[in-house]
Design an enzyme around this catalytic site. Structure first.
Site, PDB file in Angstrom:
ATOM      1  N   ASN A 148     -20.619  22.200  -9.019  1.00 49.50           N
ATOM      2  CA  ASN A 148     -20.190  22.934  -8.150  1.00 49.50           C
ATOM      3  C   ASN A 148     -21.169  24.943  -7.771  1.00 49.50           C
ATOM      4  O   ASN A 148     -20.911  24.655  -6.255  1.00 49.50           O
ATOM      5  CB  ASN A 148     -18.880  23.595  -7.654  1.00 49.50           C
ATOM      6  CG  ASN A 148     -18.503  23.694  -9.173  1.00 49.50           C
ATOM      7  OD1 ASN A 148     -18.949  22.702 -10.449  1.00 49.50           O
ATOM      8  ND2 ASN A 148     -17.411  25.217  -9.163  1.00 49.50           N
ATOM      9  N   GLN A 178     -16.719  18.526  -5.395  1.00 44.26           N
ATOM     10  CA  GLN A 178     -17.746  18.539  -4.481  1.00 44.26           C
ATOM     11  C   GLN A 178     -19.070  17.949  -3.933  1.00 44.26           C
ATOM     12  O   GLN A 178     -20.106  17.818  -2.955  1.00 44.26           O
ATOM     13  CB  GLN A 178     -19.014  19.640  -5.202  1.00 44.26           C
ATOM     14  CG  GLN A 178     -18.197  21.186  -6.058  1.00 44.26           C
ATOM     15  CD  GLN A 178     -18.006  21.692  -4.440  1.00 44.26           C
ATOM     16  OE1 GLN A 178     -18.486  21.446  -3.093  1.00 44.26           O
ATOM     17  NE2 GLN A 178     -17.368  22.778  -5.207  1.00 44.26           N
ATOM     18  N   SER A 196     -10.629  17.098  -3.144  1.00 46.64           N
ATOM     19  CA  SER A 196      -9.407  18.062  -3.028  1.00 46.64           C
ATOM     20  C   SER A 196     -10.072  18.262  -1.150  1.00 46.64           C
ATOM     21  O   SER A 196     -10.701  17.813  -1.146  1.00 46.64           O
ATOM     22  CB  SER A 196     -10.220  19.368  -3.529  1.00 46.64           C
ATOM     23  OG  SER A 196      -9.470  20.395  -3.044  1.00 46.64           O
ATOM     24  N   HIS A 198      -9.516  21.026   0.395  1.00 45.29           N
ATOM     25  CA  HIS A 198     -10.034  21.875   1.405  1.00 45.29           C
ATOM     26  C   HIS A 198     -11.610  21.882   1.675  1.00 45.29           C
ATOM     27  O   HIS A 198     -11.985  23.071   1.981  1.00 45.29           O
ATOM     28  CB  HIS A 198      -9.278  23.384   0.933  1.00 45.29           C
ATOM     29  CG  HIS A 198      -9.694  24.059  -0.566  1.00 45.29           C
ATOM     30  ND1 HIS A 198     -10.851  25.032  -0.613  1.00 45.29           N
ATOM     31  CD2 HIS A 198      -9.246  23.156  -1.860  1.00 45.29           C
ATOM     32  CE1 HIS A 198     -11.004  25.361  -2.190  1.00 45.29           C
ATOM     33  NE2 HIS A 198     -10.313  23.936  -2.866  1.00 45.29           N
ATOM     34  N   THR A 234       8.696  16.584  -3.895  1.00 48.82           N
ATOM     35  CA  THR A 234       8.811  16.185  -2.415  1.00 48.82           C
ATOM     36  C   THR A 234       6.853  16.375  -1.952  1.00 48.82           C
ATOM     37  O   THR A 234       6.238  17.659  -3.108  1.00 48.82           O
ATOM     38  CB  THR A 234       9.841  17.414  -1.439  1.00 48.82           C
ATOM     39  OG1 THR A 234      10.645  16.553  -2.021  1.00 48.82           O
ATOM     40  CG2 THR A 234       9.363  16.355  -0.118  1.00 48.82           C
ATOM     41  N   CYS A 321     -14.387  31.097  -8.827  1.00 46.04           N
ATOM     42  CA  CYS A 321     -12.958  30.888 -10.258  1.00 46.04           C
ATOM     43  C   CYS A 321     -14.030  32.399 -11.074  1.00 46.04           C
ATOM     44  O   CYS A 321     -13.291  31.494 -12.155  1.00 46.04           O
ATOM     45  CB  CYS A 321     -13.193  29.450 -10.437  1.00 46.04           C
ATOM     46  SG  CYS A 321     -12.653  28.862  -8.759  1.00 46.04           S
TER      47      CYS A 321
END
Ligand code: PMP
Length: 373
Positions: A148, A178, A196, A198, A234, A321
């Site tokens: 990344n 990525q 992921s 997003h 859920t 991060c």
């Protein structure tokens, strides 16, 4: 605005935002409910799972929805590690994994031996070293597909074949965050794969874990039987449906997008190298066209970031991060003069080749100004 921080996250596509808004009002029922509204939502959830399974060429029952790659990595790694804690053994990983892999493994360092692969100044590893580290008691290998921060692509298909060809009981996990829908990959010899939403213009808070049906472990959290009970609770049904939309759009457009971002990366790299001295290119030649990492001698990446922000050009120093010089850049072994000046540019379909001269002009101006100071 020129947004070049698409590794941290992407802006959802218009169609995805619309799908999400529509779904929040329409698909509110719980997919576990027995009435017809619940069944309808369950059916929609099933369709997204089916679509993903077909893209990944795995079975429908092997795709689990999570809240993102961090959770997928945790479920996968902690699941396998805990299963092997009593028996013991070894793990192989790299020192430049995302914190959601690196820090999970670090949690178990007192109980488990970890063999870290050596990386060169572009984050590349050696398959020969990998073969030599793979021992009979290696029970887990975890390597990302695309780094990344650097864009380095790891030979994970080859590594999977090597693992399958040895006598080890190693389970192979690949953090595909990525690379998912961006760099092609065959999961045939991979047991666990995280991705992921997003990062591919989908909403935040949704991800997936592929788990080969031969891999068994206990969940990290306990609850109901949703997602095969390895991710109870859920489901984020609206997020998952919007993720499904993002995936379908990516499927239609990824080939074109790959070529588009390749051209932008090439033009920017050539431009910077021809106009600025003292630059170390951290991304290897055959890296992901979505990611370009550069280290400028004698400046601070963070200061450059803030100057560019003044012109509405958004970049990052390394991963979103981590602060300062990241553990990834640290591992490249660059001179400090260079490592502090590391920046990362990550591209998307929203960037334009027409913006390249403007971006170059600003880079040249600010790097010169910072060096003069
Ligand atoms: N792995 C890699 C390689 C990543 O780039 C990221 C996101 N920065 C993650 C894992 C974590 O993803 P998420 O934000 O979905 O938890």
């Amino acid at each position: 605005m020129i947004y070049l921080d698409n590794c941290a996250t992407t802006r959802p596509r218009q169609e995805v935002a619309e799908a999400l808004a529509k779904s929040i009002m329409e698909d509110f029922s719980n997919p576990s409910s027995l009435h017809s509204l619940g069944l309808r939502t369950e059916q929609r959830l099933k369709e997204v799972r089916k679509g993903l399974a077909s893209i990944l060429r795995v079975k429908e029952g092997e795709v689990y929805f999570t809240s993102g790659a961090t959770e997928s990595n945790n479920i996968a790694l902690q699941g396998v590690i805990r299963k092997n804690l009593k028996r013991g053994g070894r793990i192989i990983s790299s020192p430049i994994e995302h914190p959601s892999v690196k820090n999970v493994i670090a949690q178990y360092r007192d109980d488990i031996e970890v063999d870290y692969l050596t990386v060169n100044d572009k984050g590349e590893i050696s398959l020969d070293e990998f073969k030599s580290l793979l021992k009979e008691d290696t029970f887990l290998v975890s390597i990302m597909h695309v780094n990344n921060e650097l864009g380095t692509i790891y030979p994970v298909e080859e590594m999977g074949r090597i693992i399958r060809g040895t006598k080890t009981r190693a389970v192979f996990h690949v953090d595909g965050t990525q690379g998912f829908m961006k760099v092609s990959l065959n999961l045939k010899d991979i047991d666990l794969y995280s991705a992921s939403s997003h990062k591919i213009y989908g909403p935040k808070g949704v991800g997936l874990l592929y788990k080969d049906s031969s891999v068994n472990f206990n969940p990290m959290t306990y609850g109901g039987s949703q997602e095969g009970a390895i991710r109870p609770g859920t489901e984020n049904i609206n997020g998952i449906l919007a993720f499904g939309r993002a995936v379908r759009l990516m499927e239609e457009r990824s080939k074109e997008e790959f070529e588009h971002v390749s051209l932008i990366k090439k033009a920017l790299l050539e431009g910077i190298l021809s106009k600025v001295d003292g630059v170390h290119v951290n991304s290897p030649e055959n890296s992901s066209p979505y990611i370009l990492s550069l280290s400028f001698k004698g400046i601070r990446g963070e200061t450059l970031l803030h100057l560019l922000e003044g012109d509405e050009i958004y970049i990052s120093t390394s991963s979103a991060c981590s602060g300062g010089v990241s553990h990834v850049v640290e591992e490249l072994g660059l001179d400090k003069d260079y490592s502090f000046g590391t920046v990362r540019l990550c591209f998307s379909h929203e960037n334009s080749l027409k913006d390249v001269p403007y971006i170059l002009e600003k880079f040249v101006k600010y790097v010169k100004e910072l060096r003069d100071i």
